[in-house]
Motif scaffolding. Structure first.
Motif, PDB file in Angstrom:
ATOM      1  N   GLU A  98       0.835  -1.206   0.000  1.00  0.00           N
ATOM      2  CA  GLU A  98       0.000   0.000   0.000  1.00  0.00           C
ATOM      3  C   GLU A  98       0.868   1.254   0.000  1.00  0.00           C
ATOM      4  OE1 GLU A  98      -2.404  -0.749   3.438  1.00  0.00           O
ATOM      5  OE2 GLU A  98      -3.903  -1.900   2.304  1.00  0.00           O
ATOM      6  N   SER A  99       1.967   1.218   0.744  1.00  0.00           N
ATOM      7  CA  SER A  99       2.905   2.341   0.776  1.00  0.00           C
ATOM      8  C   SER A  99       3.558   2.549  -0.595  1.00  0.00           C
ATOM      9  CB  SER A  99       3.976   2.091   1.841  1.00  0.00           C
ATOM     10  OG  SER A  99       4.967   3.080   1.785  1.00  0.00           O
ATOM     11  N   GLN A 100       3.956   1.444  -1.219  1.00  0.00           N
ATOM     12  CA  GLN A 100       4.535   1.534  -2.568  1.00  0.00           C
ATOM     13  C   GLN A 100       3.519   2.105  -3.557  1.00  0.00           C
ATOM     14  OE1 GLN A 100       5.945  -2.322  -3.697  1.00  0.00           O
ATOM     15  NE2 GLN A 100       7.556  -2.367  -2.147  1.00  0.00           N
ATOM     16  N   TYR A 101       2.266   1.709  -3.397  1.00  0.00           N
ATOM     17  CA  TYR A 101       1.200   2.203  -4.269  1.00  0.00           C
ATOM     18  C   TYR A 101       1.050   3.718  -4.137  1.00  0.00           C
ATOM     19  CZ  TYR A 101      -3.470   2.722  -6.302  1.00  0.00           C
ATOM     20  OH  TYR A 101      -4.532   3.116  -7.064  1.00  0.00           O
ATOM     21  N   VAL A 102       1.022   4.198  -2.908  1.00  0.00           N
ATOM     22  CA  VAL A 102       0.879   5.640  -2.657  1.00  0.00           C
ATOM     23  C   VAL A 102       2.092   6.388  -3.207  1.00  0.00           C
ATOM     24  CG1 VAL A 102       0.816   7.405  -0.833  1.00  0.00           C
ATOM     25  CG2 VAL A 102      -0.654   5.377  -0.680  1.00  0.00           C
ATOM     26  N   GLN A 103       3.302   5.864  -2.969  1.00  0.00           N
ATOM     27  CA  GLN A 103       4.511   6.499  -3.502  1.00  0.00           C
ATOM     28  C   GLN A 103       4.497   6.532  -5.028  1.00  0.00           C
ATOM     29  OE1 GLN A 103       7.751   4.262  -1.846  1.00  0.00           O
ATOM     30  NE2 GLN A 103       7.747   5.387   0.092  1.00  0.00           N
ATOM     31  N   ALA A 104       4.045   5.452  -5.626  1.00  0.00           N
ATOM     32  CA  ALA A 104       3.985   5.387  -7.092  1.00  0.00           C
ATOM     33  C   ALA A 104       2.966   6.388  -7.630  1.00  0.00           C
ATOM     34  CB  ALA A 104       3.639   3.975  -7.551  1.00  0.00           C
ATOM     35  N   GLN A 105       1.826   6.524  -6.946  1.00  0.00           N
ATOM     36  CA  GLN A 105       0.818   7.504  -7.363  1.00  0.00           C
ATOM     37  C   GLN A 105       1.382   8.925  -7.292  1.00  0.00           C
ATOM     38  OE1 GLN A 105      -2.654   6.634  -4.862  1.00  0.00           O
ATOM     39  NE2 GLN A 105      -3.792   6.254  -6.745  1.00  0.00           N
ATOM     40  N   GLN A 106       2.093   9.223  -6.204  1.00  0.00           N
ATOM     41  CA  GLN A 106       2.678  10.555  -6.050  1.00  0.00           C
ATOM     42  C   GLN A 106       3.746  10.808  -7.110  1.00  0.00           C
ATOM     43  OE1 GLN A 106       3.969  10.333  -1.970  1.00  0.00           O
ATOM     44  NE2 GLN A 106       1.986  10.970  -1.170  1.00  0.00           N
ATOM     45  N   SER A 109       2.070  11.342 -10.474  1.00  0.00           N
ATOM     46  CA  SER A 109       1.480  12.675 -10.533  1.00  0.00           C
ATOM     47  C   SER A 109       2.555  13.728 -10.815  1.00  0.00           C
ATOM     48  CB  SER A 109       0.767  12.972  -9.214  1.00  0.00           C
ATOM     49  OG  SER A 109       0.238  14.262  -9.225  1.00  0.00           O
ATOM     50  N   GLN A 110       3.696  13.606 -10.145  1.00  0.00           N
ATOM     51  CA  GLN A 110       4.798  14.550 -10.340  1.00  0.00           C
ATOM     52  C   GLN A 110       5.367  14.443 -11.760  1.00  0.00           C
ATOM     53  OE1 GLN A 110       5.911  17.019  -8.331  1.00  0.00           O
ATOM     54  NE2 GLN A 110       7.223  17.585 -10.040  1.00  0.00           N
ATOM     55  N   LEU A 111       5.552  13.237 -12.242  1.00  0.00           N
ATOM     56  CA  LEU A 111       6.095  13.044 -13.589  1.00  0.00           C
ATOM     57  C   LEU A 111       5.137  13.568 -14.661  1.00  0.00           C
ATOM     58  CD1 LEU A 111       7.736   9.506 -13.396  1.00  0.00           C
ATOM     59  CD2 LEU A 111       8.880  11.715 -13.487  1.00  0.00           C
ATOM     60  N   GLU A 112       3.846  13.331 -14.483  1.00  0.00           N
ATOM     61  CA  GLU A 112       2.867  13.836 -15.449  1.00  0.00           C
ATOM     62  C   GLU A 112       2.846  15.361 -15.453  1.00  0.00           C
ATOM     63  OE1 GLU A 112      -0.380  10.221 -15.764  1.00  0.00           O
ATOM     64  OE2 GLU A 112      -0.636  11.692 -14.160  1.00  0.00           O
ATOM     65  N   TYR A 113       2.965  15.957 -14.270  1.00  0.00           N
ATOM     66  CA  TYR A 113       3.027  17.421 -14.174  1.00  0.00           C
ATOM     67  C   TYR A 113       4.273  17.940 -14.891  1.00  0.00           C
ATOM     68  CZ  TYR A 113       3.619  22.052 -12.153  1.00  0.00           C
ATOM     69  OH  TYR A 113       3.807  23.406 -11.987  1.00  0.00           O
ATOM     70  N   THR A 114       5.408  17.286 -14.654  1.00  0.00           N
ATOM     71  CA  THR A 114       6.666  17.676 -15.298  1.00  0.00           C
ATOM     72  C   THR A 114       6.554  17.542 -16.813  1.00  0.00           C
ATOM     73  OG1 THR A 114       7.928  16.988 -13.354  1.00  0.00           O
ATOM     74  CG2 THR A 114       9.143  17.170 -15.424  1.00  0.00           C
ATOM     75  N   PHE A 115       5.991  16.430 -17.275  1.00  0.00           N
ATOM     76  CA  PHE A 115       5.842  16.204 -18.709  1.00  0.00           C
ATOM     77  C   PHE A 115       4.955  17.282 -19.336  1.00  0.00           C
ATOM     78  CE2 PHE A 115       3.774  14.280 -22.410  1.00  0.00           C
ATOM     79  CZ  PHE A 115       4.891  13.928 -23.154  1.00  0.00           C
ATOM     80  N   ASN A 179      13.917  22.447 -20.187  1.00  0.00           N
ATOM     81  CA  ASN A 179      14.534  22.441 -18.859  1.00  0.00           C
ATOM     82  C   ASN A 179      14.187  21.122 -18.188  1.00  0.00           C
ATOM     83  OD1 ASN A 179      15.488  25.110 -19.154  1.00  0.00           O
ATOM     84  ND2 ASN A 179      13.462  25.893 -18.606  1.00  0.00           N
ATOM     85  N   MET A 180      14.997  20.107 -18.486  1.00  0.00           N
ATOM     86  CA  MET A 180      14.724  18.770 -17.964  1.00  0.00           C
ATOM     87  C   MET A 180      15.165  18.689 -16.500  1.00  0.00           C
ATOM     88  SD  MET A 180      13.412  17.000 -20.452  1.00  0.00           S
ATOM     89  CE  MET A 180      13.632  15.294 -20.033  1.00  0.00           C
ATOM     90  N   PRO A 181      14.204  18.580 -15.571  1.00  0.00           N
ATOM     91  CA  PRO A 181      14.570  18.486 -14.162  1.00  0.00           C
ATOM     92  C   PRO A 181      15.084  17.095 -13.801  1.00  0.00           C
ATOM     93  CG  PRO A 181      12.205  18.439 -14.384  1.00  0.00           C
ATOM     94  CD  PRO A 181      12.772  18.611 -15.767  1.00  0.00           C
ATOM     95  N   GLN A 182      16.144  17.055 -13.027  1.00  0.00           N
ATOM     96  CA  GLN A 182      16.699  15.769 -12.577  1.00  0.00           C
ATOM     97  C   GLN A 182      15.795  15.108 -11.539  1.00  0.00           C
ATOM     98  OE1 GLN A 182      18.558  15.150 -15.000  1.00  0.00           O
ATOM     99  NE2 GLN A 182      20.331  14.453 -13.871  1.00  0.00           N
ATOM    100  N   LYS A 183      15.109  15.912 -10.732  1.00  0.00           N
ATOM    101  CA  LYS A 183      14.277  15.365  -9.665  1.00  0.00           C
ATOM    102  C   LYS A 183      13.158  14.482 -10.196  1.00  0.00           C
ATOM    103  CE  LYS A 183      15.144  19.034  -6.378  1.00  0.00           C
ATOM    104  NZ  LYS A 183      14.586  20.093  -5.550  1.00  0.00           N
TER     105      LYS A 183
END
Length: 196
Positions: A98-106, A109-115, A179-183
């Motif tokens: 469940e923790s991995q699932y939540v981390q993957a969702q976050q 979300s961050q990667l889609e925002y960056t893209f 501007n490709m972010p490393q994060k």
């Protein structure tokens, strides 16, 4: 005889006027296949190359968390082993998943925002480059309008300027600077590593 001559003269003038209007209208409208531009133009290809890893990370995270994906399969497997491993171990592993699932969702979300931000950056650059290309094509062809080909029901030969448009756009904007972010890459790595 005079009326007949006048009528014939008017008919000829009318036919010439109709022919001229048709010729002018055809010459003043150009079409561009925007789907082909997005497939073949250098700027779009460059954007796809620069964001390939980011898109791959997004795809992997989606496969990890979607219905029927990795997490769901691991939960089903864990459910089958519950009687063997015991309730305490089952609950511990379930919390990890469940923790991995939540981390993957976050991370997703961050990667889609960056893209999306990168795509917007690229589109601004492409739009800036398109404007002089459009003006040049209109001027060169003495046209007034360039329409997207998908919006046109039919067209005559010679009004599609997609190839010329792509060539001029490639000359104007061969690459896009992002501007490709490393994060973004680092955020996806832990969730992917834990899910595989």
């Amino acid at each position: 005889m005079g009326n007949m001559f006048k009528s014939l003269k008017m008919a000829v003038v009318g036919a010439l006027a109709a022919l001229t209007i048709t010729t002018v209208a055809t010459a003043q409208i150009l079409t561009v296949d925007d789907e082909r531009v997005e497939r073949e133009a250098a700027a779009y290809k460059d954007f796809n190359l620069q964001t390939a890893e980011l898109r791959q990370n997004i795809l992997q995270l989606r496969q990890f968390i979607t219905r029927g994906g990795v997490v769901e399969q691991q939960l089903a497997d864990l459910e089958k082993r519950k009687a063997i491993i015991g309730n305490d171990k089952y609950e511990e592993e379930k919390r990890k998943l469940e923790s991995q699932y939540v981390q993957a969702q976050q991370a997703l979300s961050q990667l889609e925002y960056t893209f999306d931000k990168l795509r917007q950056e690229a589109m601004v650059q492409v739009e800036r480059a398109r404007q002089p290309v459009i003006r040049a094509l209109l001027n060169d062809r003495k046209a007034q309008v360039i329409m997207l080909k998908r919006l046109v029901l039919g067209s005559a030969a010679g009004i599609d300027v997609t190839t010329e448009f792509i060539e001029k756009l490639d000359a104007e904007l061969p690459t896009v600077s992002l501007n490709m972010p490393q994060k973004a890459d680092d955020a996806a790595a832990p969730a992917q590593g834990e899910g595989q």
